[in-house]
Design an enzyme around this catalytic site. Structure first.
Site, PDB file in Angstrom:
ATOM      1  N   HIS A 156       0.847  -1.194   0.000  1.00  0.00           N
ATOM      2  CA  HIS A 156       0.000   0.000   0.000  1.00  0.00           C
ATOM      3  C   HIS A 156       0.887   1.250   0.000  1.00  0.00           C
ATOM      4  O   HIS A 156       2.120   1.131  -0.014  1.00  0.00           O
ATOM      5  CB  HIS A 156      -1.005  -0.030   1.150  1.00  0.00           C
ATOM      6  N   HIS A 199       3.909   1.502   2.435  1.00  0.00           N
ATOM      7  CA  HIS A 199       5.130   0.780   2.043  1.00  0.00           C
ATOM      8  C   HIS A 199       5.844   1.535   0.907  1.00  0.00           C
ATOM      9  O   HIS A 199       7.070   1.656   0.886  1.00  0.00           O
ATOM     10  CB  HIS A 199       4.796  -0.635   1.554  1.00  0.00           C
ATOM     11  N   CYS A 259       2.043 -11.528  20.202  1.00  0.00           N
ATOM     12  CA  CYS A 259       1.053 -11.031  19.236  1.00  0.00           C
ATOM     13  C   CYS A 259       1.503 -11.521  17.865  1.00  0.00           C
ATOM     14  O   CYS A 259       2.555 -11.101  17.363  1.00  0.00           O
ATOM     15  CB  CYS A 259       0.960  -9.505  19.249  1.00  0.00           C
ATOM     16  N   CYS A 290       1.934  -8.815  15.168  1.00  0.00           N
ATOM     17  CA  CYS A 290       3.200  -8.060  15.268  1.00  0.00           C
ATOM     18  C   CYS A 290       4.387  -9.003  15.107  1.00  0.00           C
ATOM     19  O   CYS A 290       5.508  -8.542  14.965  1.00  0.00           O
ATOM     20  CB  CYS A 290       3.362  -7.406  16.628  1.00  0.00           C
ATOM     21  N   CYS A 298      -3.563  -6.005  22.030  1.00  0.00           N
ATOM     22  CA  CYS A 298      -2.413  -5.399  21.354  1.00  0.00           C
ATOM     23  C   CYS A 298      -2.862  -4.036  20.840  1.00  0.00           C
ATOM     24  O   CYS A 298      -3.856  -3.957  20.117  1.00  0.00           O
ATOM     25  CB  CYS A 298      -1.960  -6.284  20.189  1.00  0.00           C
ATOM     26  N   HIS A 346      -3.058  -3.916  16.924  1.00  0.00           N
ATOM     27  CA  HIS A 346      -3.982  -4.790  16.184  1.00  0.00           C
ATOM     28  C   HIS A 346      -5.329  -4.983  16.859  1.00  0.00           C
ATOM     29  O   HIS A 346      -6.194  -5.659  16.324  1.00  0.00           O
ATOM     30  CB  HIS A 346      -3.300  -6.139  15.900  1.00  0.00           C
ATOM     31  N   LYS A 377      -6.067   5.408  10.389  1.00  0.00           N
ATOM     32  CA  LYS A 377      -5.033   4.425  10.064  1.00  0.00           C
ATOM     33  C   LYS A 377      -5.548   3.562   8.904  1.00  0.00           C
ATOM     34  O   LYS A 377      -6.730   3.208   8.876  1.00  0.00           O
ATOM     35  CB  LYS A 377      -4.799   3.568  11.317  1.00  0.00           C
ATOM     36  N   LYS A 420      -7.541  -2.865   6.346  1.00  0.00           N
ATOM     37  CA  LYS A 420      -8.447  -3.619   5.487  1.00  0.00           C
ATOM     38  C   LYS A 420      -9.881  -3.499   5.989  1.00  0.00           C
ATOM     39  O   LYS A 420     -10.808  -3.333   5.213  1.00  0.00           O
ATOM     40  CB  LYS A 420      -8.037  -5.093   5.516  1.00  0.00           C
TER      41      LYS A 420
HETATM   42  N1  MSP Z   1       8.592  -7.454   8.068  1.00  0.00           N
HETATM   43  C1  MSP Z   1       8.690  -6.392   8.993  1.00  0.00           C
HETATM   44  C2  MSP Z   1       9.924  -5.560   8.733  1.00  0.00           C
HETATM   45  C3  MSP Z   1      11.192  -6.341   8.849  1.00  0.00           C
HETATM   46  S1  MSP Z   1      12.587  -5.377   8.502  1.00  0.00           S
HETATM   47  C4  MSP Z   1      13.842  -6.326   8.947  1.00  0.00           C
HETATM   48  C5  MSP Z   1       7.459  -5.492   8.856  1.00  0.00           C
HETATM   49  N2  MSP Z   1       6.811  -5.586   7.715  1.00  0.00           N
HETATM   50  S2  MSP Z   1       5.477  -4.786   7.349  1.00  0.00           S
HETATM   51  O1  MSP Z   1       5.184  -5.193   6.004  1.00  0.00           O
HETATM   52  O2  MSP Z   1       4.471  -4.992   8.327  1.00  0.00           O
HETATM   53  O3  MSP Z   1       5.786  -3.284   7.435  1.00  0.00           O
HETATM   54  C6  MSP Z   1       6.908  -2.769   6.892  1.00  0.00           C
HETATM   55  C7  MSP Z   1       6.987  -1.282   7.051  1.00  0.00           C
HETATM   56  O4  MSP Z   1       5.851  -0.631   6.534  1.00  0.00           O
HETATM   57  C8  MSP Z   1       7.176  -0.803   8.458  1.00  0.00           C
HETATM   58  O5  MSP Z   1       8.311   0.040   8.424  1.00  0.00           O
HETATM   59  C9  MSP Z   1       5.968   0.017   8.730  1.00  0.00           C
HETATM   60  O6  MSP Z   1       6.267   1.106   9.527  1.00  0.00           O
HETATM   61  C10 MSP Z   1       5.600   0.472   7.345  1.00  0.00           C
HETATM   62  N3  MSP Z   1       4.236   0.904   7.268  1.00  0.00           N
HETATM   63  C11 MSP Z   1       3.111   0.154   7.396  1.00  0.00           C
HETATM   64  N4  MSP Z   1       2.037   0.978   7.292  1.00  0.00           N
HETATM   65  C12 MSP Z   1       2.459   2.255   7.109  1.00  0.00           C
HETATM   66  C13 MSP Z   1       1.832   3.471   6.869  1.00  0.00           C
HETATM   67  N5  MSP Z   1       0.514   3.599   6.847  1.00  0.00           N
HETATM   68  N6  MSP Z   1       2.608   4.547   6.653  1.00  0.00           N
HETATM   69  C14 MSP Z   1       3.976   4.477   6.591  1.00  0.00           C
HETATM   70  N7  MSP Z   1       4.612   3.331   6.815  1.00  0.00           N
HETATM   71  C15 MSP Z   1       3.868   2.242   7.152  1.00  0.00           C
HETATM   72  O7  MSP Z   1       7.168  -4.742   9.761  1.00  0.00           O
END
Ligand code: MSP
Length: 477
Positions: free
Chosen positions: A18, A21, A126, A129, A143, A146, A292, A295
């Site tokens: 999304h 990311h 969790c 997480c 949590c 979540h 936030k 889904k």
């Molecule tokens: N797999 C772990 C990261 C491992 S790194 C060794 C993870 N993955 S994640 O897919 O859940 O999230 C990855 C990143 O996306 C995190 O840095 C998280 O902060 C970021 N984000 C998830 N939602 C976000 C927003 N809405 N806005 C900005 N970043 C966000 O955590």
């Protein structure tokens, strides 16, 4: 030539990408492209965190074999980064054999350092997480991220003596203020460490999916511990060349994962006798219309849909333009279209269009002798060194506005009636400055930046086909 190694978080593959990311990954790409432009040799690594129980659950829900599911999802994530023009040098999957080898070697060093012991973990976990949580982490038993009750675990686990690293970590952070950025996150990390560190479980008992714990096959390595090590795998460790890239110059991460990157990770590295990354820079969250993204709320924004409608470069520009990096931001389509129309379509698009039309109309495409670019770019460079992407774009946006004003004031269409020599000076001044703007924009919007730079760099205009940023209707969002 200096080496510069940048990483992004490796994403879980139970879902698709999304804009949150995309935000961090685009930021990393901008830095990578900027550093390459400055002459550095860059390693930009992105990838997928695959050994999570989330992967297994998602594969089951999809009725697929977990290995095939992981292959398909890793491919899908890679496609997204390709479509967003992320110039990654390495796409790491934690299911790769190379990763397993690196992880084993690092764990051996930690074990040899006397930092691993076996004990019983009794407490909460969790699974969303993928984290061991304590009672004090919960809010009304749930949590906080979540809104779900955690699982209660009682397992025989291997533990890492994290508690030993409390003082060394505090000392390191004190001596290296650049290690955790921005400052607000550094304060958070320091407060967390000062509260006291418990030892950390680094294995789970016999899970069906995950990397097997190298010294006891009945156990699986705790996914976060091995996921963090991906950053070292990418350098080729323990191969002899890893020191060209390690320590990483910057790990870009989201604010929710700083405990893993700024507490667990440096402690594991200290124990293994490896250097610490120079900087961990945490960005805020992108919310959508004040909420936030989730889904269940149905408000998840797909970066590919935005790129298809407005162009990849518009997406890249607006995501980084609109929110100071490090703070939370709010995405609304109205705001997105407003920035698109004002800065990209009206200011930049029109400037490019006006200058190239005048060069064609009055000088038959001849630019003349390029002059010197008039703008001082030190603020732009400083901003990029400090991860202030919005401020770097503010500098460029101001140049664009200044050039539009210059045209209004100089009125080249009037000069054209009387003074061909002066007209050539004015137009070549505009072209030189536009080429410079193209160069400054290239890390952010590589397609458009390069087009602008090429169009105005030579003595003859290389006209750009079509409209760079056609105007969009708010309603069409
Ligand atoms: N797999 C772990 C990261 C491992 S790194 C060794 C993870 N993955 S994640 O897919 O859940 O999230 C990855 C990143 O996306 C995190 O840095 C998280 O902060 C970021 N984000 C998830 N939602 C976000 C927003 N809405 N806005 C900005 N970043 C966000 O955590």
């Amino acid at each position: 030539m200096a080496s510069f190694y940048i990483t992004t978080p490796i994403y879980y593959i139970n879902d698709k990408a999304h804009i949150g990311h995309a935000y961090t990954t685009i930021a990393a790409d901008i830095l990578a492209r900027y550093r390459r432009q400055q002459g550095d040799e860059v390693l930009l690594s992105v990838g997928t965190d695959e050994n999570s129980q989330k992967t297994l659950k998602a594969a089951r829900e999809a009725g697929e074999d977990v290995g095939n599911y992981a292959d398909d999802m890793a491919w899908a994530w890679k496609q997204v980064w390709d479509q967003l023009h992320i110039s990654y040098d390495r796409f790491i999957r934690t299911t790769e054999t190379a990763h397993e080898q690196t992880v084993s070697t690092i764990l051996e060093h930690i074990r040899d350092n006397g930092d691993i012991y076996r004990d019983t973990y009794e407490g909460f976990y969790c699974s969303d997480c993928e984290a061991f949580v304590s009672e004090s982490d919960l809010q009304e038993g749930l949590c906080p991220d979540h809104k779900k009750p955690p699982e209660t675990l009682q397992e025989d686990n291997y533990f890492f003596r994290l508690s030993r690293y409390q003082e060394p970590l505090l000392e390191y952070i004190r001596e290296h203020p650049e290690f955790v950025q921005p400052e607000s996150r550094r304060n958070e990390v320091v407060a967390f460490v000062e509260r006291g560190l418990d030892d950390l479980s680094i294995s789970r008992e016999n899970l069906e999916w995950g990397l097997s714990y190298p010294f006891d096959p009945e156990h699986t390595i705790y996914v976060w511990v091995e996921a963090l090590m991906n950053y070292v795998t990418v350098t080729g460790y323990p191969g002899s060349n890893y020191e060209q890239w390690w320590p990483a110059d910057v790990h870009l991460v989201g604010k929710d994962i700083i405990k893993f990157h700024c507490v667990y990770w440096p402690a594991l590295l200290m124990s293994a006798g490896l250097e610490l990354p120079k900087t961990v820079m945490a960005n805020g969250f992108l919310n959508v219309e004040g909420s936030k993204m989730s889904k269940s709320l149905g408000n998840v924004v797909d970066p590919i849909e935005l790129a298809n409608t407005y162009g990849v470069d518009a997406l890249r520009y607006i995501l980084l333009r609109d929110t100071p990096y490090g703070q939370d931001g709010d995405f609304t389509i109205e705001r997105f279209v407003a920035v698109y129309n004002s800065e990209l379509a009206d200011d930049l698009g029109n400037l490019v269009n006006r200058v190239s039309s005048m060069i064609q109309k009055y000088q038959d495409g001849r630019i003349g002798q390029p002059g010197d670019a008039a703008h001082d770019t030190s603020d732009y460079h400083r901003a990029l060194k400090e991860f202030r992407f919005d401020a770097a774009l503010e500098v460029v946006s101001k140049f664009v506005k200044d050039l539009n004003l210059y045209i209004e004031e100089e009125k080249p269409w009037e000069i054209a009636k009387t003074d061909a020599e002066h007209l050539e000076e004015v137009l070549s001044y505009l072209a030189t400055n536009l080429a410079h703007i193209g160069e400054l924009l290239t890390p952010f919007i590589p397609g458009t930046g390069e087009k602008i730079q090429t169009a105005f760099s030579g003595e003859i205009l290389q006209p750009i086909e079509g409209t760079l940023f056609p105007k969009h209707d708010h309603a069409a969002g």
